[in-house]
Design an enzyme around this catalytic site. Structure first.
Site, PDB file in Angstrom:
ATOM      1  N   ASN A 107       0.853  -1.189   0.000  1.00  0.00           N
ATOM      2  CA  ASN A 107       0.000   0.000   0.000  1.00  0.00           C
ATOM      3  C   ASN A 107       0.884   1.232   0.000  1.00  0.00           C
ATOM      4  OD1 ASN A 107      -2.425   1.600   0.313  1.00  0.00           O
ATOM      5  ND2 ASN A 107      -1.851   1.898   2.459  1.00  0.00           N
ATOM      6  N   HIS A 109       0.790   5.190   1.257  1.00  0.00           N
ATOM      7  CA  HIS A 109       0.047   6.066   2.166  1.00  0.00           C
ATOM      8  C   HIS A 109       0.725   7.434   2.178  1.00  0.00           C
ATOM      9  CE1 HIS A 109      -2.567   7.158   5.456  1.00  0.00           C
ATOM     10  NE2 HIS A 109      -1.525   7.690   6.061  1.00  0.00           N
ATOM     11  N   SER A 136       4.743   6.816   2.306  1.00  0.00           N
ATOM     12  CA  SER A 136       5.305   5.529   2.717  1.00  0.00           C
ATOM     13  C   SER A 136       4.687   4.419   1.884  1.00  0.00           C
ATOM     14  CB  SER A 136       4.979   5.240   4.191  1.00  0.00           C
ATOM     15  OG  SER A 136       5.370   6.306   5.029  1.00  0.00           O
ATOM     16  N   ASP A 145      -2.983   1.008   7.857  1.00  0.00           N
ATOM     17  CA  ASP A 145      -1.777   1.794   7.557  1.00  0.00           C
ATOM     18  C   ASP A 145      -0.618   1.429   8.485  1.00  0.00           C
ATOM     19  OD1 ASP A 145      -3.168   3.096   5.540  1.00  0.00           O
ATOM     20  OD2 ASP A 145      -3.899   4.643   6.892  1.00  0.00           O
TER      21      ASP A 145
HETATM   22  C1  GAR Z   1      -2.453   9.120  -3.152  1.00  0.00           C
HETATM   23  O1  GAR Z   1      -1.970  10.302  -2.565  1.00  0.00           O
HETATM   24  C2  GAR Z   1      -2.333   7.962  -2.172  1.00  0.00           C
HETATM   25  O2  GAR Z   1      -1.183   8.013  -1.375  1.00  0.00           O
HETATM   26  C3  GAR Z   1      -3.572   8.162  -1.350  1.00  0.00           C
HETATM   27  O3  GAR Z   1      -4.566   8.533  -2.263  1.00  0.00           O
HETATM   28  C4  GAR Z   1      -3.961   9.203  -3.365  1.00  0.00           C
HETATM   29  C5  GAR Z   1      -4.390   8.509  -4.631  1.00  0.00           C
HETATM   30  O4  GAR Z   1      -4.007   9.205  -5.778  1.00  0.00           O
HETATM   31  N1  GAR Z   1      -3.902   6.974  -0.638  1.00  0.00           N
HETATM   32  C6  GAR Z   1      -4.513   6.968   0.542  1.00  0.00           C
HETATM   33  O5  GAR Z   1      -4.853   7.981   1.118  1.00  0.00           O
HETATM   34  C7  GAR Z   1      -4.753   5.593   1.097  1.00  0.00           C
HETATM   35  N2  GAR Z   1      -5.337   5.666   2.398  1.00  0.00           N
HETATM   36  P1  GAR Z   1      -3.985   8.470  -7.202  1.00  0.00           P
HETATM   37  O6  GAR Z   1      -5.340   7.813  -7.405  1.00  0.00           O
HETATM   38  O7  GAR Z   1      -3.769   9.588  -8.171  1.00  0.00           O
HETATM   39  O8  GAR Z   1      -2.872   7.482  -7.193  1.00  0.00           O
END
Ligand code: GAR
Length: 195
Positions: A107, A109, A136, A145
């Site tokens: 994952n 985060h 991370s 997480d």
């Molecule tokens: C990213 O910033 C990722 O780290 C976050 O959502 C965004 C997705 O962007 N993930 C979380 O918050 C997970 N809990 P993307 O769809 O453009 O990759």
């Protein structure tokens, strides 16, 4: 060659960075992009690249996480993934689902874990007065997480940053971090990446 399934919920920019990286001598290839949201913009981007896509709408299952996961398992197991990458996947997974893929589900985060698990990471980093932020990549365990950290990327917090400006800087770092970690992980290296 390792088979990689990527789970998304939205725009899929991390998914696109992962997909773009899996060429040439990379030890993995994308075999599925799946989403809990049939409207996720990333699905169309993946399909346009010829990657098989699947959507299982979690809303059809009410609050029944197990029912949603059972439906998601159909296309996921059909794709026979060696590695699953959660990339902006915004559903909490049950221990049963996580345990099935123990040691091979990653994952990303948007915080420097163990700081700020959960949501609103950038607003929380700004409220705390942090001078550094980042992202991370970790192995997924049944604690949210949590799980062993495979890599982190750090960015500065600038005076006047808003959650949006900081999120954009962190997202750019995510696009460097996740492919770097996946390449090493697919090659069997689990030592930590720091960018
Ligand atoms: C990213 O910033 C990722 O780290 C976050 O959502 C965004 C997705 O962007 N993930 C979380 O918050 C997970 N809990 P993307 O769809 O453009 O990759």
């Amino acid at each position: 060659m390792k088979r990689v399934a990527i789970l998304i919920s939205g725009g899929g920019s991390n998914m696109m960075a992962l997909v773009a990286s899996m060429t040439g001598d990379h030890p993995a290839r994308p075999v599925l992009v799946a989403s809990n949201d049939p409207g996720a913009a990333g699905l169309g981007k993946a399909a346009a690249l010829g990657i098989p896509v699947a959507a299982v709408d979690h809303r059809a299952f009410g609050g029944n996480r197990g029912g949603f996961e059972a439906a998601l398992l159909g296309p996921l197991l059909d794709a026979r993934p060696d590695i699953i990458c959660l990339a902006g996947f915004m559903r909490i997974l049950t221990p049963g689902f996580v345990d099935r893929f123990a040691g091979r589900m990653l994952n990303i985060h948007p915080s420097l874990l163990p700081l700020y698990p959960g949501l609103n990471t950038h607003a929380r980093a700004l409220a705390a007065g942090d001078v550094q932020a980042g992202a991370s990549v970790h192995l997924v365990t049944s604690a949210l997480d949590d799980g062993p950290i495979l890599g982190q990327a750090r960015v500065p917090v600038h005076p006047g940053d808003t959650p949006e400006t900081l999120a954009a800087r962190v997202l750019a770092a995510e696009h460097r971090l996740y492919p770097a970690v996946l390449r090493r992980f697919a090659a069997g290296q689990t030592d930590r990446v720091d960018l």
